[in-house]
Write a protein that holds these residues in place. Structure first.
Motif, PDB file in Angstrom:
ATOM      1  N   ASP A   7     -27.787   9.374  -5.770  1.00  0.00           N
ATOM      2  CA  ASP A   7     -26.455   9.926  -6.015  1.00  0.00           C
ATOM      3  C   ASP A   7     -25.594   9.795  -4.753  1.00  0.00           C
ATOM      4  O   ASP A   7     -24.429   9.411  -4.833  1.00  0.00           O
ATOM      5  N   GLN A   8     -26.182  10.069  -3.610  1.00  0.00           N
ATOM      6  CA  GLN A   8     -25.460   9.953  -2.338  1.00  0.00           C
ATOM      7  C   GLN A   8     -25.082   8.495  -2.067  1.00  0.00           C
ATOM      8  O   GLN A   8     -23.963   8.207  -1.637  1.00  0.00           O
ATOM      9  N   ARG A   9     -26.009   7.577  -2.309  1.00  0.00           N
ATOM     10  CA  ARG A   9     -25.722   6.155  -2.084  1.00  0.00           C
ATOM     11  C   ARG A   9     -24.605   5.653  -2.997  1.00  0.00           C
ATOM     12  O   ARG A   9     -23.751   4.872  -2.574  1.00  0.00           O
ATOM     13  N   ILE A  10     -24.617   6.119  -4.250  1.00  0.00           N
ATOM     14  CA  ILE A  10     -23.554   5.744  -5.189  1.00  0.00           C
ATOM     15  C   ILE A  10     -22.208   6.260  -4.675  1.00  0.00           C
ATOM     16  O   ILE A  10     -21.216   5.535  -4.677  1.00  0.00           O
ATOM     17  N   SER A  11     -22.201   7.495  -4.237  1.00  0.00           N
ATOM     18  CA  SER A  11     -20.966   8.089  -3.727  1.00  0.00           C
ATOM     19  C   SER A  11     -20.443   7.327  -2.509  1.00  0.00           C
ATOM     20  O   SER A  11     -19.251   7.024  -2.414  1.00  0.00           O
ATOM     21  N   ARG A  28     -16.256   3.214  -0.372  1.00  0.00           N
ATOM     22  CA  ARG A  28     -16.006   2.139   0.595  1.00  0.00           C
ATOM     23  C   ARG A  28     -14.707   1.431   0.225  1.00  0.00           C
ATOM     24  O   ARG A  28     -14.297   1.447  -0.931  1.00  0.00           O
ATOM     25  N   PRO A  29     -14.080   0.767   1.200  1.00  0.00           N
ATOM     26  CA  PRO A  29     -12.839   0.032   0.898  1.00  0.00           C
ATOM     27  C   PRO A  29     -12.999  -1.014  -0.213  1.00  0.00           C
ATOM     28  O   PRO A  29     -12.134  -1.157  -1.060  1.00  0.00           O
ATOM     29  N   MET A  30     -14.106  -1.740  -0.213  1.00  0.00           N
ATOM     30  CA  MET A  30     -14.350  -2.740  -1.270  1.00  0.00           C
ATOM     31  C   MET A  30     -15.754  -2.519  -1.834  1.00  0.00           C
ATOM     32  O   MET A  30     -16.709  -3.196  -1.449  1.00  0.00           O
ATOM     33  N   PRO A  31     -15.892  -1.564  -2.751  1.00  0.00           N
ATOM     34  CA  PRO A  31     -17.219  -1.253  -3.296  1.00  0.00           C
ATOM     35  C   PRO A  31     -17.830  -2.425  -4.064  1.00  0.00           C
ATOM     36  O   PRO A  31     -17.121  -3.200  -4.691  1.00  0.00           O
ATOM     37  N   ALA A  33     -23.802  -0.397 -10.147  1.00  0.00           N
ATOM     38  CA  ALA A  33     -24.431  -0.451 -11.471  1.00  0.00           C
ATOM     39  C   ALA A  33     -25.949  -0.368 -11.352  1.00  0.00           C
ATOM     40  O   ALA A  33     -26.611   0.347 -12.119  1.00  0.00           O
ATOM     41  N   ASP A  34     -26.515  -1.087 -10.387  1.00  0.00           N
ATOM     42  CA  ASP A  34     -27.964  -1.068 -10.178  1.00  0.00           C
ATOM     43  C   ASP A  34     -28.436   0.328  -9.766  1.00  0.00           C
ATOM     44  O   ASP A  34     -29.429   0.831 -10.290  1.00  0.00           O
ATOM     45  N   LEU A  35     -27.699   0.949  -8.854  1.00  0.00           N
ATOM     46  CA  LEU A  35     -28.065   2.294  -8.407  1.00  0.00           C
ATOM     47  C   LEU A  35     -27.975   3.297  -9.553  1.00  0.00           C
ATOM     48  O   LEU A  35     -28.834   4.169  -9.692  1.00  0.00           O
ATOM     49  N   LYS A  36     -26.962   3.153 -10.400  1.00  0.00           N
ATOM     50  CA  LYS A  36     -26.805   4.059 -11.544  1.00  0.00           C
ATOM     51  C   LYS A  36     -27.937   3.893 -12.544  1.00  0.00           C
ATOM     52  O   LYS A  36     -28.427   4.871 -13.119  1.00  0.00           O
ATOM     53  N   LYS A  37     -28.399   2.660 -12.742  1.00  0.00           N
ATOM     54  CA  LYS A  37     -29.535   2.416 -13.643  1.00  0.00           C
ATOM     55  C   LYS A  37     -30.795   3.076 -13.096  1.00  0.00           C
ATOM     56  O   LYS A  37     -31.555   3.704 -13.841  1.00  0.00           O
ATOM     57  N   LYS A  38     -31.011   2.925 -11.787  1.00  0.00           N
ATOM     58  CA  LYS A  38     -32.181   3.547 -11.164  1.00  0.00           C
ATOM     59  C   LYS A  38     -32.100   5.063 -11.269  1.00  0.00           C
ATOM     60  O   LYS A  38     -33.102   5.726 -11.533  1.00  0.00           O
ATOM     61  N   LYS A  39     -30.901   5.602 -11.058  1.00  0.00           N
ATOM     62  CA  LYS A  39     -30.692   7.047 -11.145  1.00  0.00           C
ATOM     63  C   LYS A  39     -30.992   7.538 -12.563  1.00  0.00           C
ATOM     64  O   LYS A  39     -31.635   8.567 -12.738  1.00  0.00           O
TER      65      LYS A  39
END
Length: 52
Positions: free
Chosen positions: A17-21, A26-29, A35-41
């Motif tokens: 959750d912290q990494r996604i945030s 970031r200026p250019m996320p 998407a990958d982090l959200k799937k893992k979450k």
């Protein structure tokens, strides 16, 4: 044992959750990374629910 496992899963969930945030703000996320982090979450969330 199950409580320790669940706590570990919840800690990983919070880290994701912290990494996604961080990536989102970031200026250019990187949309693919988010998407990958959200799937893992989501997978972790499902595993936490099953461990309950």
């Amino acid at each position: 044992m199950q409580t320790a496992h669940r706590s570990a899963l919840e800690a990983k969930h919070a880290t994701l959750d912290q990494r996604i945030s961080e990536e989102t703000h970031r200026p250019m996320p990187d949309a693919m990374l988010i998407a990958d982090l959200k799937k893992k979450k989501l997978r972790l969330k499902e595993e936490i629910v099953q461990a309950h």
